[in-house]
Design a protein around this motif. Sequence first.
Motif, PDB file in Angstrom:
ATOM      1  N   ARG A 150      46.465  27.977  84.926  1.00  0.00           N
ATOM      2  CA  ARG A 150      47.211  27.884  84.009  1.00  0.00           C
ATOM      3  C   ARG A 150      46.802  26.561  83.076  1.00  0.00           C
ATOM      4  NH1 ARG A 150      51.956  27.823  87.045  1.00  0.00           N
ATOM      5  NH2 ARG A 150      51.080  29.185  88.828  1.00  0.00           N
ATOM      6  N   ARG A 178      46.221  32.318  79.738  1.00  0.00           N
ATOM      7  CA  ARG A 178      47.437  32.948  79.893  1.00  0.00           C
ATOM      8  C   ARG A 178      47.726  33.850  78.765  1.00  0.00           C
ATOM      9  NH1 ARG A 178      49.973  31.384  85.434  1.00  0.00           N
ATOM     10  NH2 ARG A 178      48.187  31.635  86.415  1.00  0.00           N
ATOM     11  N   THR A 198      42.259  35.947  84.840  1.00  0.00           N
ATOM     12  CA  THR A 198      43.290  35.157  83.820  1.00  0.00           C
ATOM     13  C   THR A 198      42.741  33.539  84.773  1.00  0.00           C
ATOM     14  OG1 THR A 198      44.619  36.997  84.558  1.00  0.00           O
ATOM     15  CG2 THR A 198      45.488  34.136  84.032  1.00  0.00           C
TER      16      THR A 198
END
Length: 176
Positions: free
Chosen positions: A136, A99, A133
């Motif tokens: 996180r 990210r 992506t």
Amino acid sequence: MSLALFLLTLLFPPRTLTDSALALPSTVASISPRPVQLVVPVTPMRRPTAPPQSLSYRVTATTYWPEVGQTDDAPMETADGSIIPARHSSKTRWLAVSRDLLKTWGGPFNYGDKVRVSGISSALDGIYVIHDTMNRRHRHCVDVLVNERECKTGLEGRWPNIKLSKFVFEPAWQAS
């Protein structure tokens, strides 16, 4: 004339004023200009919110293939909405980035950008398109899309200090 007016005139006789008494006081009569500070509105200069983006980045590269254990519940769909081809391989050249590398979270890249990856191996170095992506928890990382069979033949791994740079097409020649 009344008695009261007579007594007042006797106690306080009227005075005649001279010309100097009729003049304005000297402080008012000698007005001189004084410096006045002008207030000009100044628009402040905008400071850059982030330092200038460098041309290349050092990241850690890993490989992944679309399965529920390595992705989310829809392993064949990427973060930008693309569907991974059923017969994909490392030659598909799709990339998932962490990210912090995406413009949405302050990074330099967008979905669909072409990037050059170098330093992994001769089989995996090249031009990739960003479609996905990573989780996180990852920072400064990229995931190269490969086929599960390719990983069993030696393409699976983790490579630190990989060079990642935005790909800009420069024509070798131009017609005149």
